[in-house]
Scaffold this motif. Structure first.
Motif, PDB file in Angstrom:
ATOM      1  N   SER A  60     -12.976  82.463  61.974  1.00  0.00           N
ATOM      2  CA  SER A  60     -12.672  83.495  62.984  1.00  0.00           C
ATOM      3  C   SER A  60     -11.417  84.294  62.638  1.00  0.00           C
ATOM      4  O   SER A  60     -10.661  84.682  63.513  1.00  0.00           O
ATOM      5  N   GLY A  61     -11.187  84.490  61.344  1.00  0.00           N
ATOM      6  CA  GLY A  61     -10.047  85.289  60.901  1.00  0.00           C
ATOM      7  C   GLY A  61      -8.866  84.473  60.403  1.00  0.00           C
ATOM      8  O   GLY A  61      -7.807  85.016  60.102  1.00  0.00           O
ATOM      9  N   GLU A  62      -9.039  83.165  60.276  1.00  0.00           N
ATOM     10  CA  GLU A  62      -7.952  82.328  59.758  1.00  0.00           C
ATOM     11  C   GLU A  62      -7.813  82.449  58.245  1.00  0.00           C
ATOM     12  O   GLU A  62      -6.808  82.027  57.677  1.00  0.00           O
ATOM     13  N   GLY A  63      -8.812  83.021  57.604  1.00  0.00           N
ATOM     14  CA  GLY A  63      -8.753  83.175  56.163  1.00  0.00           C
ATOM     15  C   GLY A  63      -9.786  84.162  55.675  1.00  0.00           C
ATOM     16  O   GLY A  63     -10.572  84.707  56.442  1.00  0.00           O
ATOM     17  N   ILE A  64      -9.748  84.383  54.364  1.00  0.00           N
ATOM     18  CA  ILE A  64     -10.663  85.305  53.686  1.00  0.00           C
ATOM     19  C   ILE A  64     -11.363  84.528  52.582  1.00  0.00           C
ATOM     20  O   ILE A  64     -10.726  83.729  51.879  1.00  0.00           O
ATOM     21  N   HIS A  65     -12.648  84.789  52.417  1.00  0.00           N
ATOM     22  CA  HIS A  65     -13.434  84.124  51.375  1.00  0.00           C
ATOM     23  C   HIS A  65     -14.121  85.178  50.514  1.00  0.00           C
ATOM     24  O   HIS A  65     -14.690  86.137  51.034  1.00  0.00           O
ATOM     25  N   TRP A  66     -14.035  84.996  49.193  1.00  0.00           N
ATOM     26  CA  TRP A  66     -14.743  85.824  48.224  1.00  0.00           C
ATOM     27  C   TRP A  66     -15.778  84.929  47.541  1.00  0.00           C
ATOM     28  O   TRP A  66     -15.449  84.150  46.648  1.00  0.00           O
ATOM     29  N   PRO A  67     -17.057  85.020  47.954  1.00  0.00           N
ATOM     30  CA  PRO A  67     -18.069  84.097  47.432  1.00  0.00           C
ATOM     31  C   PRO A  67     -18.258  84.168  45.920  1.00  0.00           C
ATOM     32  O   PRO A  67     -18.341  83.131  45.263  1.00  0.00           O
ATOM     33  N   SER A  68     -18.320  85.349  45.361  1.00  0.00           N
ATOM     34  CA  SER A  68     -18.602  85.456  43.923  1.00  0.00           C
ATOM     35  C   SER A  68     -17.403  85.066  43.064  1.00  0.00           C
ATOM     36  O   SER A  68     -17.562  84.807  41.872  1.00  0.00           O
ATOM     37  N   LEU A  69     -16.202  85.001  43.655  1.00  0.00           N
ATOM     38  CA  LEU A  69     -15.008  84.594  42.911  1.00  0.00           C
ATOM     39  C   LEU A  69     -14.573  83.180  43.265  1.00  0.00           C
ATOM     40  O   LEU A  69     -13.628  82.658  42.678  1.00  0.00           O
ATOM     41  N   ASP A  70     -15.255  82.566  44.239  1.00  0.00           N
ATOM     42  CA  ASP A  70     -14.917  81.226  44.720  1.00  0.00           C
ATOM     43  C   ASP A  70     -13.427  81.155  45.085  1.00  0.00           C
ATOM     44  O   ASP A  70     -12.709  80.246  44.666  1.00  0.00           O
ATOM     45  N   GLU A  71     -12.980  82.122  45.869  1.00  0.00           N
ATOM     46  CA  GLU A  71     -11.569  82.221  46.269  1.00  0.00           C
ATOM     47  C   GLU A  71     -11.468  82.233  47.787  1.00  0.00           C
ATOM     48  O   GLU A  71     -12.247  82.912  48.462  1.00  0.00           O
ATOM     49  N   ASP A  72     -10.521  81.473  48.308  1.00  0.00           N
ATOM     50  CA  ASP A  72     -10.212  81.441  49.730  1.00  0.00           C
ATOM     51  C   ASP A  72      -8.706  81.606  49.884  1.00  0.00           C
ATOM     52  O   ASP A  72      -7.936  80.936  49.177  1.00  0.00           O
ATOM     53  N   ILE A  73      -8.306  82.479  50.815  1.00  0.00           N
ATOM     54  CA  ILE A  73      -6.884  82.696  51.087  1.00  0.00           C
ATOM     55  C   ILE A  73      -6.704  82.668  52.599  1.00  0.00           C
ATOM     56  O   ILE A  73      -7.398  83.380  53.322  1.00  0.00           O
ATOM     57  N   SER A  74      -5.757  81.868  53.063  1.00  0.00           N
ATOM     58  CA  SER A  74      -5.518  81.755  54.502  1.00  0.00           C
ATOM     59  C   SER A  74      -4.508  82.796  54.975  1.00  0.00           C
ATOM     60  O   SER A  74      -3.650  83.255  54.201  1.00  0.00           O
ATOM     61  N   SER A  75      -4.593  83.135  56.252  1.00  0.00           N
ATOM     62  CA  SER A  75      -3.614  84.054  56.828  1.00  0.00           C
ATOM     63  C   SER A  75      -2.222  83.426  56.761  1.00  0.00           C
ATOM     64  O   SER A  75      -1.237  84.112  56.509  1.00  0.00           O
ATOM     65  N   GLN A  76      -2.147  82.122  56.942  1.00  0.00           N
ATOM     66  CA  GLN A  76      -0.860  81.435  56.874  1.00  0.00           C
ATOM     67  C   GLN A  76      -0.207  81.615  55.507  1.00  0.00           C
ATOM     68  O   GLN A  76       0.984  81.906  55.423  1.00  0.00           O
ATOM     69  N   ASN A  77      -0.974  81.440  54.441  1.00  0.00           N
ATOM     70  CA  ASN A  77      -0.408  81.604  53.108  1.00  0.00           C
ATOM     71  C   ASN A  77       0.044  83.039  52.864  1.00  0.00           C
ATOM     72  O   ASN A  77       1.074  83.266  52.210  1.00  0.00           O
ATOM     73  N   LEU A  78      -0.694  84.009  53.370  1.00  0.00           N
ATOM     74  CA  LEU A  78      -0.271  85.403  53.231  1.00  0.00           C
ATOM     75  C   LEU A  78       1.035  85.649  53.984  1.00  0.00           C
ATOM     76  O   LEU A  78       1.974  86.245  53.443  1.00  0.00           O
ATOM     77  N   PHE A  80       3.372  83.543  54.891  1.00  0.00           N
ATOM     78  CA  PHE A  80       4.507  82.827  54.316  1.00  0.00           C
ATOM     79  C   PHE A  80       4.734  83.126  52.840  1.00  0.00           C
ATOM     80  O   PHE A  80       5.609  82.535  52.217  1.00  0.00           O
ATOM     81  N   GLY A  81       3.957  84.048  52.282  1.00  0.00           N
ATOM     82  CA  GLY A  81       4.175  84.479  50.900  1.00  0.00           C
ATOM     83  C   GLY A  81       3.869  83.420  49.863  1.00  0.00           C
ATOM     84  O   GLY A  81       4.556  83.329  48.854  1.00  0.00           O
ATOM     85  N   LYS A  82       2.813  82.621  50.098  1.00  0.00           N
ATOM     86  CA  LYS A  82       2.434  81.575  49.146  1.00  0.00           C
ATOM     87  C   LYS A  82       1.362  82.091  48.202  1.00  0.00           C
ATOM     88  O   LYS A  82       0.256  82.403  48.630  1.00  0.00           O
ATOM     89  N   PRO A  83       1.672  82.181  46.930  1.00  0.00           N
ATOM     90  CA  PRO A  83       0.634  82.564  45.962  1.00  0.00           C
ATOM     91  C   PRO A  83      -0.361  81.432  45.742  1.00  0.00           C
ATOM     92  O   PRO A  83      -0.201  80.339  46.277  1.00  0.00           O
TER      93      PRO A  83
END
Length: 100
Positions: A60-78, A80-83
């Motif tokens: 519900s917006g807690e993160g972003i998923h890119w299926p073809s790249l198998d990448e997930d990034i959370s709003s929290q990491n963005l 707090f500036g976590k690469p």
């Protein structure tokens, strides 16, 4: 000496995403836009424009998923500036598999 601490009661949800050649930007529910260098996320950096633009919100917006790249990034990491925490070895294997 005093120090400033920030306590977030709730991490804002992501409402929109824009990926350019060098930046990942996320619009948050609280009105902010967070932008980070694409270099922080090597899978996105090495993905095609088409792959970068095929994202979906998760949790519900807690993160972003890119299926073809198998990448997930959370709003929290963005916020707090976590690469990416992916190891170089893992990324190298992923990249080699893409080149086959």
């Amino acid at each position: 000496m005093t120090s400033l601490t920030v306590e977030l009661v709730e991490i804002p949800k992501i409402r929109g995403v824009l990926v350019t050649a060098d930046t990942l930007s996320a619009d948050l529910a609280d009105g902010r836009t967070i932008s980070v260098p694409l270099a922080w996320y090597p899978r996105l950096l090495h993905g095609s424009n088409e792959e970068r633009n095929q994202w979906r919100l998760i949790g519900s917006g807690e993160g972003i998923h890119w299926p073809s790249l198998d990448e997930d990034i959370s709003s929290q990491n963005l916020i707090f500036g976590k690469p990416s925490g992916e190891s170089q070895q893992s990324f190298r294997r992923w990249l080699e598999e893409r080149l086959r």
